[in-house]
Motif scaffolding. Structure first.
Motif, PDB file in Angstrom:
ATOM      1  N   SER A  89      13.179  47.009  56.631  1.00  0.00           N
ATOM      2  CA  SER A  89      12.983  46.246  57.901  1.00  0.00           C
ATOM      3  C   SER A  89      13.817  47.590  59.391  1.00  0.00           C
ATOM      4  O   SER A  89      14.444  48.005  60.307  1.00  0.00           O
ATOM      5  CB  SER A  89      14.082  44.753  57.980  1.00  0.00           C
ATOM      6  OG  SER A  89      15.656  45.217  57.991  1.00  0.00           O
ATOM      7  N   GLY A  91      11.424  49.508  61.671  1.00  0.00           N
ATOM      8  CA  GLY A  91      10.015  49.154  62.461  1.00  0.00           C
ATOM      9  C   GLY A  91       9.886  48.755  63.743  1.00  0.00           C
ATOM     10  O   GLY A  91      10.239  49.858  64.040  1.00  0.00           O
ATOM     11  N   ALA A  92       8.934  48.559  64.184  1.00  0.00           N
ATOM     12  CA  ALA A  92       8.498  48.149  66.045  1.00  0.00           C
ATOM     13  C   ALA A  92       9.610  48.750  66.262  1.00  0.00           C
ATOM     14  O   ALA A  92       9.580  49.529  67.653  1.00  0.00           O
ATOM     15  CB  ALA A  92       7.796  47.024  66.170  1.00  0.00           C
ATOM     16  N   GLY A  93      10.760  48.388  67.085  1.00  0.00           N
ATOM     17  CA  GLY A  93      12.410  48.172  67.066  1.00  0.00           C
ATOM     18  C   GLY A  93      12.606  49.865  67.273  1.00  0.00           C
ATOM     19  O   GLY A  93      12.753  50.016  68.056  1.00  0.00           O
ATOM     20  N   GLN A 164      16.528  33.926  63.744  1.00  0.00           N
ATOM     21  CA  GLN A 164      16.938  34.880  63.843  1.00  0.00           C
ATOM     22  C   GLN A 164      15.256  35.775  63.257  1.00  0.00           C
ATOM     23  O   GLN A 164      14.035  35.967  63.977  1.00  0.00           O
ATOM     24  CB  GLN A 164      17.790  35.697  63.246  1.00  0.00           C
ATOM     25  CG  GLN A 164      18.560  36.684  64.381  1.00  0.00           C
ATOM     26  CD  GLN A 164      19.570  37.153  63.455  1.00  0.00           C
ATOM     27  OE1 GLN A 164      18.756  38.820  63.175  1.00  0.00           O
ATOM     28  NE2 GLN A 164      20.120  36.658  63.928  1.00  0.00           N
ATOM     29  N   TRP A 165      15.410  35.254  62.235  1.00  0.00           N
ATOM     30  CA  TRP A 165      13.959  35.602  61.340  1.00  0.00           C
ATOM     31  C   TRP A 165      12.995  35.028  61.670  1.00  0.00           C
ATOM     32  O   TRP A 165      11.400  35.179  61.149  1.00  0.00           O
ATOM     33  CB  TRP A 165      14.144  35.960  59.238  1.00  0.00           C
ATOM     34  CG  TRP A 165      15.554  37.017  59.408  1.00  0.00           C
ATOM     35  CD1 TRP A 165      16.062  37.328  58.455  1.00  0.00           C
ATOM     36  CD2 TRP A 165      15.216  38.057  59.467  1.00  0.00           C
ATOM     37  NE1 TRP A 165      16.773  38.392  58.270  1.00  0.00           N
ATOM     38  CE2 TRP A 165      16.115  38.882  58.622  1.00  0.00           C
ATOM     39  CE3 TRP A 165      13.627  38.983  60.075  1.00  0.00           C
ATOM     40  CZ2 TRP A 165      15.812  41.065  59.028  1.00  0.00           C
ATOM     41  CZ3 TRP A 165      14.035  41.027  60.293  1.00  0.00           C
ATOM     42  CH2 TRP A 165      14.981  41.250  59.186  1.00  0.00           C
ATOM     43  N   GLU A 172       6.088  39.848  64.968  1.00  0.00           N
ATOM     44  CA  GLU A 172       6.063  41.158  63.859  1.00  0.00           C
ATOM     45  C   GLU A 172       3.921  41.285  63.479  1.00  0.00           C
ATOM     46  O   GLU A 172       3.473  42.592  63.734  1.00  0.00           O
ATOM     47  CB  GLU A 172       6.018  41.270  62.430  1.00  0.00           C
ATOM     48  CG  GLU A 172       7.956  41.959  62.929  1.00  0.00           C
ATOM     49  CD  GLU A 172       8.211  42.626  63.328  1.00  0.00           C
ATOM     50  OE1 GLU A 172       8.115  43.739  63.702  1.00  0.00           O
ATOM     51  OE2 GLU A 172      10.177  42.579  63.792  1.00  0.00           O
ATOM     52  N   PHE A 278      18.087  45.253  68.140  1.00  0.00           N
ATOM     53  CA  PHE A 278      17.790  44.862  67.263  1.00  0.00           C
ATOM     54  C   PHE A 278      15.922  46.054  66.372  1.00  0.00           C
ATOM     55  O   PHE A 278      15.819  45.337  65.690  1.00  0.00           O
ATOM     56  CB  PHE A 278      16.059  45.097  68.821  1.00  0.00           C
ATOM     57  CG  PHE A 278      14.499  44.189  68.649  1.00  0.00           C
ATOM     58  CD1 PHE A 278      14.969  42.345  67.942  1.00  0.00           C
ATOM     59  CD2 PHE A 278      13.774  44.720  67.950  1.00  0.00           C
ATOM     60  CE1 PHE A 278      13.546  41.766  67.793  1.00  0.00           C
ATOM     61  CE2 PHE A 278      12.570  44.229  67.041  1.00  0.00           C
ATOM     62  CZ  PHE A 278      12.109  42.894  67.441  1.00  0.00           C
ATOM     63  N   ALA A 279      16.377  47.275  67.075  1.00  0.00           N
ATOM     64  CA  ALA A 279      16.500  48.497  66.056  1.00  0.00           C
ATOM     65  C   ALA A 279      16.390  48.169  64.341  1.00  0.00           C
ATOM     66  O   ALA A 279      16.392  48.413  63.521  1.00  0.00           O
ATOM     67  CB  ALA A 279      16.435  49.547  66.517  1.00  0.00           C
ATOM     68  N   SER A 281      18.446  45.740  63.236  1.00  0.00           N
ATOM     69  CA  SER A 281      18.456  44.797  62.524  1.00  0.00           C
ATOM     70  C   SER A 281      17.627  44.662  61.579  1.00  0.00           C
ATOM     71  O   SER A 281      16.429  44.798  61.319  1.00  0.00           O
ATOM     72  CB  SER A 281      18.723  43.662  63.270  1.00  0.00           C
ATOM     73  OG  SER A 281      17.235  43.657  64.251  1.00  0.00           O
ATOM     74  N   SER A 441      17.056  37.468  69.486  1.00  0.00           N
ATOM     75  CA  SER A 441      17.089  38.019  67.940  1.00  0.00           C
ATOM     76  C   SER A 441      17.643  39.477  68.214  1.00  0.00           C
ATOM     77  O   SER A 441      18.163  39.718  67.568  1.00  0.00           O
ATOM     78  CB  SER A 441      15.648  38.015  67.128  1.00  0.00           C
ATOM     79  OG  SER A 441      14.769  39.150  68.269  1.00  0.00           O
TER      80      SER A 441
END
Ligand SMILES: NC(=[NH2+])NCCC[C@H](N)C(=O)O
Length: 582
Positions: A89, A91-93, A164-165, A172, A278-279, A281, A441
């Motif tokens: 996990s 990713g984009a964060g 959250q998920w 995503e 966020f990044a 998490s 989130s």
């Protein structure tokens, strides 16, 4: 080494016939793996390979294995857990969101932000590891809040985690769809979203093994990409870049002076905490995955140590290079949306500025793979937690259904169904809705981490109260209970900082109600769950004497642990220090 602690009755069983301690083992081996039996048999009948893999009609029938507390598979190997800890996990964060973070806080600011959240998560994961080695979790670490803090708070944390998920999955999927548009293919994003959703469904057919294997390989890819990026970074900053790029002569830290290390001063730093959270998490997922590992007591401590590398390599070092190579006032950082617009990724911009042909395409592939992998982590984290909630009577019983391949069938399906929300992004109000989901989130993760720390603090208190000693804890959080206090304190400070920017945003003036709630939506959501939990369970804060530290403790193979501890304390100090991080 200290005297042998009081054994529980369960431990006494282990006193005979132990396997000899293997001195070449680097991680402590505490109890024997009990995985194989779960794989082969179900209610006495041997299962075929394809049934275990979840591919036959038989696999969908309800599982009835002996361990009522955990019907899930126990098949993850140490390599899976290690890679989940290192790269799961991410990713984009990190790859995209850090761009707008850089723009708001400046290169020094993001180091501060990600460093603070890094120290926080480091302590959270160790606290979680200590608890998970003591008490086997089947699918949800929110149960520690239920047990050690307050059952209604546990209820809130469980649902908060599922939500959250569930909302991260569509997010995503959209980011993945948008990565494709980087190549200017003229196909509607809806098509790509569908394709990625199908990929995620396919991975989930294989249950936890699909998740483990996918995370293993995607983490390897992310790790490779980050290492390549850093090598390029060193070369460029020293002036070895291509002659047509920005780094053809010595570059050094000049962007830290001009335009400066901080973009918006103190407020800029405050404004970026949630993006950093966020990044980060998902780091806690390694504690969740432990429930489906072959030998968590042995593999989890080893995996938890990897979190240190994850924080330093992935977040701190890579962002240091980002800050060295991209001006915080670079216009390219201002994408349409802080997370969704891949062209605003500072990693891509750095490569472009360096004049490196093709690297941006490579990074784009990495981002695409990472965001799909997080979508998949979302399905994993959400479904396991939902199943645990159902098992405890905190969610409809239907979601406790685990099939013969070890998949929590209905919980997985419902989380995947949330992925369909991705299609609303195609409508014109889509991006607006996404802003809300994102805000929700990022902040929600902070509540999860805070309560892991608090649960650990309460656990240690009750542990001592009931007359136990630290020696009876097989794996210790590295900074003990102080680490958890630090983690909890940081969570609170970050929540205060976020409140400050929610009321007085970066642009100046006072925020309107909409802007405030966008930044602070998670709080009312958590409170709502807490109140629901309270009315349902009618329980409150657990006093120390009410906390039960004995039920459900894992059977621990103490002689092995003592042998391991003795071996450790006989090592020279430098080797012990190395042992802490490797
Ligand atoms: N539970 C969550 N908030 N998950 C979000 C995970 C996001 C992930 N860390 C990323 O960088 O994109």
């Amino acid at each position: 080494m200290a005297a042998k602690p009081d054994f529980t009755e369960k431990d006494a069983v282990h006193d005979g016939g132990l396997a000899p301690f293997n001195a070449s083992d680097d991680v402590p081996a505490y109890d024997a793996p009990k995985a194989a039996a779960f794989e082969q048999y179900d209610g006495g009948a041997p299962l075929g390979f394809w049934t275990r893999m979840g591919c036959t009609p038989e696999s969908f029938k309800r599982r009835t294995i002996a361990d009522e507390a955990n019907q899930l598979n126990q098949t993850l190997k140490p390599r899976h857990l290690h890679m989940i800890a290192i790269g799961g996990s991410i990713g984009a964060g990190l790859f995209v969101g850090s761009g707008s973070a850089l723009n708001r806080a400046g290169p020094g600011g993001i180091l501060l932000d990600y460093g603070i959240i890094g120290i926080m998560i480091f302590n959270v994961v160790y606290a979680l590891g200590e608890l998970a080695v003591m008490y086997p979790v089947s699918g949800g670490f929110y149960t520690y809040s239920t047990r050690f803090i307050d059952p209604s708070w546990g209820f809130a944390m469980g649902w908060n985690y599922v939500f959250q998920w569930a909302i991260v999955l569509p997010l995503e999927l959209v980011v993945a769809g948008i990565t494709i548009s980087y190549w200017q293919v003229d196909v509607n994003v809806g098509v790509w979203i569908t394709m990625f959703l199908v990929i995620i469904i396919a991975i989930n057919v294989f249950g936890v093994l699909g998740y483990g294997e996918e995370e293993f390989w995607s983490s390897c890819l992310k790790l490779a990409a980050i290492i390549i990026f850093m090598i390029i970074g060193v070369i460029c900053v020293c002036g070895g870049g291509p002659s047509d790029g920005q780094f053809s002569s010595y570059h050094g830290a000049r962007f830290f002076y001009d335009p400066g290390a901080f973009a918006n001063g103190f407020k800029g730093v405050c404004a970026v905490f949630v993006s950093a959270a966020f990044a980060f998490s998902g780091t806690e997922l390694v504690g969740l995955a432990a429930a489906e590992a072959m030998d968590p007591v042995k593999a989890l401590p080893g995996a938890i140590k990897q979190v240190f590398w994850r924080i330093t390599l992935f977040y701190i070092l890579s962002l240091l290079f980002v800050g060295l190579m991209v001006r915080h006032d670079d216009d390219q950082l201002l994408g349409n949306n802080p997370l969704i617009d891949v062209t605003a990724s500072p990693f891509v911009i750095a490569a472009k500025n360096a004049g490196l042909e093709g690297f941006d395409h490579f990074l784009n592939v990495v981002i695409m793979v990472s965001v799909i992998s997080i979508g998949n982590s979302g399905v994993y984290g959400g479904s396991r937690t939902l199943t645990a909630l159902a098992e405890q009577g905190y969610a409809p019983k239907l979601f406790a259904y685990v099939d013969r391949a070890g998949r929590p069938l209905w919980s997985t399906l419902i989380i995947i169904a949330c992925g369909l929300l991705a299609y609303i992004n195609i409508s014109s109000s889509g991006p607006e809705i996404f802003d809300w989901l994102l805000a929700l989130s990022g902040l929600a993760a902070l509540f999860t981490w805070g309560s892991i720390c608090l649960a650990h603090i309460r656990f240690r208190k009750a542990w001592a109260y009931h007359g136990h000693t630290l020696d009876e804890i097989p794996f210790h959080a590295i900074f003990g209970v102080y680490g958890s206090w630090l983690g909890l304190g940081m969570v609170i400070l970050v929540l205060i900082a976020q409140f400050y920017v929610a009321v007085w945003p970066l642009g100046g003036g006072v925020n309107d109600a909409e802007g405030f709630f966008k930044a602070y939506l998670a709080l009312p959501v958590v409170m709502l769950f807490w109140i629901c939990g309270y009315f349902w369970k009618k329980t409150g804060w657990l006093r120390t004497h009410q906390i039960d530290v004995d039920t459900g403790r894992r059977e621990i193979d103490w002689p092995r642990i003592h042998a391991h501890r003795a071996r450790l304390s006989a090592m020279p100090a430098w080797r012990r220090a190395l042992h802490v991080v490797f």
